[in-house]
Design a protein around this motif. Structure first.
Motif, PDB file in Angstrom:
ATOM      1  N   GLN A 275     -63.249 -55.214 -13.037  1.00 58.89           N
ATOM      2  CA  GLN A 275     -63.772 -54.099 -13.829  1.00 58.89           C
ATOM      3  C   GLN A 275     -63.167 -52.806 -13.300  1.00 58.89           C
ATOM      4  O   GLN A 275     -63.141 -52.567 -12.088  1.00 58.89           O
ATOM      5  N   GLY A 276     -62.695 -51.964 -14.219  1.00 58.60           N
ATOM      6  CA  GLY A 276     -61.953 -50.798 -13.791  1.00 58.60           C
ATOM      7  C   GLY A 276     -62.796 -49.643 -13.317  1.00 58.60           C
ATOM      8  O   GLY A 276     -62.522 -49.042 -12.269  1.00 58.60           O
ATOM      9  N   VAL A 277     -63.823 -49.271 -14.071  1.00 58.14           N
ATOM     10  CA  VAL A 277     -64.588 -48.057 -13.761  1.00 58.14           C
ATOM     11  C   VAL A 277     -66.077 -48.365 -13.832  1.00 58.14           C
ATOM     12  O   VAL A 277     -66.506 -49.276 -14.545  1.00 58.14           O
ATOM     13  N   PRO A 278     -66.891 -47.605 -13.112  1.00 60.36           N
ATOM     14  CA  PRO A 278     -68.339 -47.828 -13.156  1.00 60.36           C
ATOM     15  C   PRO A 278     -68.948 -47.233 -14.415  1.00 60.36           C
ATOM     16  O   PRO A 278     -68.350 -46.399 -15.094  1.00 60.36           O
ATOM     17  N   ALA A 279     -70.141 -47.656 -14.735  1.00 64.49           N
ATOM     18  CA  ALA A 279     -70.899 -47.020 -15.806  1.00 64.49           C
ATOM     19  C   ALA A 279     -71.256 -45.603 -15.384  1.00 64.49           C
ATOM     20  O   ALA A 279     -71.421 -45.303 -14.195  1.00 64.49           O
ATOM     21  N   GLY A 280     -71.368 -44.718 -16.367  1.00 66.58           N
ATOM     22  CA  GLY A 280     -71.637 -43.320 -16.058  1.00 66.58           C
ATOM     23  C   GLY A 280     -72.883 -43.112 -15.234  1.00 66.58           C
ATOM     24  O   GLY A 280     -72.888 -42.327 -14.268  1.00 66.58           O
ATOM     25  N   ILE A 281     -73.966 -43.788 -15.585  1.00 67.09           N
ATOM     26  CA  ILE A 281     -75.227 -43.566 -14.879  1.00 67.09           C
ATOM     27  C   ILE A 281     -75.130 -44.043 -13.438  1.00 67.09           C
ATOM     28  O   ILE A 281     -75.774 -43.493 -12.536  1.00 67.09           O
ATOM     29  N   ASP A 282     -74.310 -45.056 -13.187  1.00 66.13           N
ATOM     30  CA  ASP A 282     -74.071 -45.516 -11.819  1.00 66.13           C
ATOM     31  C   ASP A 282     -73.343 -44.431 -11.031  1.00 66.13           C
ATOM     32  O   ASP A 282     -73.720 -44.100  -9.899  1.00 66.13           O
ATOM     33  N   ALA A 283     -72.310 -43.845 -11.636  1.00 65.56           N
ATOM     34  CA  ALA A 283     -71.541 -42.806 -10.956  1.00 65.56           C
ATOM     35  C   ALA A 283     -72.383 -41.567 -10.686  1.00 65.56           C
ATOM     36  O   ALA A 283     -72.265 -40.943  -9.626  1.00 65.56           O
ATOM     37  N   ILE A 284     -73.240 -41.200 -11.638  1.00 67.25           N
ATOM     38  CA  ILE A 284     -74.102 -40.026 -11.455  1.00 67.25           C
ATOM     39  C   ILE A 284     -75.053 -40.236 -10.274  1.00 67.25           C
ATOM     40  O   ILE A 284     -75.250 -39.346  -9.447  1.00 67.25           O
ATOM     41  N   GLN A 285     -75.618 -41.431 -10.162  1.00 72.84           N
ATOM     42  CA  GLN A 285     -76.582 -41.690  -9.095  1.00 72.84           C
ATOM     43  C   GLN A 285     -75.924 -41.775  -7.724  1.00 72.84           C
ATOM     44  O   GLN A 285     -76.535 -41.423  -6.712  1.00 72.84           O
TER      45      GLN A 285
END
Length: 459
Positions: A275-285
């Motif tokens: 998987q290339g990139v994390p989900a946005g909410i994961d990155a925000i947290q």
């Protein structure tokens, strides 16, 4: 605009423009092409600053480099009682479009970090309200209110109705205060909204829409303060149907064996996929860089790990993600050196509305070419002529010189950031957008990962 002013708002008009990451990199405004998608020209909201504020000089360089006024910005703050409104027409018929809101930057203590994380679900062509009939969202009038406050949203809608707009065309992109730092000061979160239209049916109509978008952007600031009524975090569309592609794993392994057999006289190196990139909410947290994902997509790439690093504003990718360059994957001019990309056609299985892979330079993340599922059909039958499931698979070649061979993409060089030099490291990234059944992105647990093999002469 008159109705909004009568409703007690200061109204400022913004702009819409093509956010050309390659141009920004070549202009030395940004230190990276940031994973541009060569098959899709993304539009950005360019928003004027709130009354009494000005555009940061460094941010203004971005708008000016893109031919915008410089009095607006693609990266902006938003007060808890403000709104940014899109009024105009949706993109002409295309395979996919989405309006998506992002948190670009956040201050952690005294440290400013670049997040580029999507906040919640997008407004895409399957869910957006327009004046079109159901199933016809293209080239239709719509209104999109981006705000953190329920009361402000209602005031805007009421003003729009008084001006003759139907409530049935109105949409809301919620900025949930529970996870965001709303405000106008330097330490408040920085936001952006992008429009992604992909694979226009009529390319000329699509180009015209990108270059002269029939819409406007309004920044609305209330003239008097009122008690806030902030939105909670919106209910998300659920990814996944329970139906998977996993029964095609044996077929894909058979295809792998056929590819290795065909090129058995060459050295073969199978590249990893993750998987290339994390989900946005994961990155925000976690306070890490998400590299601008869409909730409507899944992302894979030829690496052993997912992006997961805190980064400063306007990050330089040469400082991060060394695993893409060590050991480097390069594609030289040597005869017989090439990469075979293969996998499940996620559109053919119904898991995506469109799918693609892109070749990137690993130093500055410059995408130099994209192959879409429109090119996948029939490419696996040559390898698996007796397998009825071959219609769900694809095979494509990447080379420096395709020598007239079909189903082959030639990597350009000698074109600055529009190319990748033979000694430069590269990677391949896959995208799969919008599962029709769920109206959001595919679930990673329901797809079979795409793959790639590099071949080169022995010795």
């Amino acid at each position: 605009m008159e109705a909004l002013e009568q409703a007690g708002f200061t109204v400022q008009e913004g702009e819409i423009g093509y956010f050309d990451l390659i141009r920004l990199y070549d202009s030395e405004v940004l230190p990276s092409a940031y994973g541009n998608n060569p098959a899709t020209r993304y539009l950005a909201y360019f928003v004027p600053p709130a009354p009494g504020y000005s555009v940061d000089e460094r941010i203004a360089l971005i708008a000016k480099a893109l031919g915008m006024s410089g009095n607006t910005s693609a990266f902006w703050h938003l007060g808890p009682d403000e709104a940014v409104v899109f009024v105009g027409r949706t993109p002409p018929e295309c395979r996919y479009f989405g309006y998506e809101h992002y948190i670009l930057g956040r201050t952690y203590g005294t440290e400013a970090r670049w997040l580029f994380a999507n906040i919640a679900d997008s407004l895409n062509n399957l869910v957006i309200n327009t004046n079109g009939t159901p199933g016809d969202p293209y080239n239709q009038t719509t209104m999109i209110v981006a705000t953190a406050d329920r009361g402000i949203n209602e005031r805007i809608r009421t003003a729009a109705v008084s001006a003759g707009y139907s409530d049935s065309i109105m949409n809301t992109l919620v900025f949930p205060s529970s996870i965001l730092k709303m405000g106008l000061e330097d330490d408040a979160d920085t936001f952006a909204i992008f429009i992604r239209p992909a694979l226009f049916t009529d390319k000329e109509a699509g180009d015209e829409y990108i270059e002269n978008t029939p819409a406007t952007i309004l920044r609305l600031t209330p003239n008097t303060t009122a008690e806030l009524d902030p939105y909670g975090y919106p209910v998300l569309r659920v990814k996944g149907t329970g139906q998977t592609e996993l029964d095609l794993t044996d077929d894909l392994n058979e295809l792998r064996d056929a590819i290795l057999e065909r090129y058995s006289g060459l050295n073969a190196m199978e590249l990893p996929t993750s998987q290339g990139v994390p989900a946005g909410i994961d990155a925000i947290q976690r306070g890490v860089d998400a590299v601008g994902p869409s909730s409507d997509a899944m992302y894979l790439w030829t690496a052993n790990q997912t992006v997961s690093s805190p980064t400063p504003p306007f990050f330089d990718t040469t400082q991060y993600y060394d695993f893409l360059r060590d050991p480097p994957i390069t594609l030289g001019n040597t005869t017989g050196e090439f990469i075979i990309v293969y996998g499940v056609n996620h559109v053919a299985t119904g898991k995506a509305t469109y799918a693609s892979f892109t070749v990137y330079g690993a130093d500055v993340w410059n995408g130099v070419g994209t192959v879409t599922d429109a090119d996948f059909n029939g490419t696996a039958e040559d390898y698996l002529p007796d397998n009825p499931d071959a219609k769900y698979l694809y095979v494509y070649r990447i080379a420096r010189d395709c020598e007239g061979e079909p189903n082959c993409f030639e990597i350009p060089s000698g074109m600055g950031s529009y190319g990748i030099e033979p000694d430069q490291p590269l990677f391949i990234a896959w995208r799969g957008y919008l599962e029709s059944a769920t109206k959001t992105g595919p679930s990673y647990s329901e797809i079979v990962y795409d793959r790639a093999i590099k071949f080169e002469p022995v010795g």
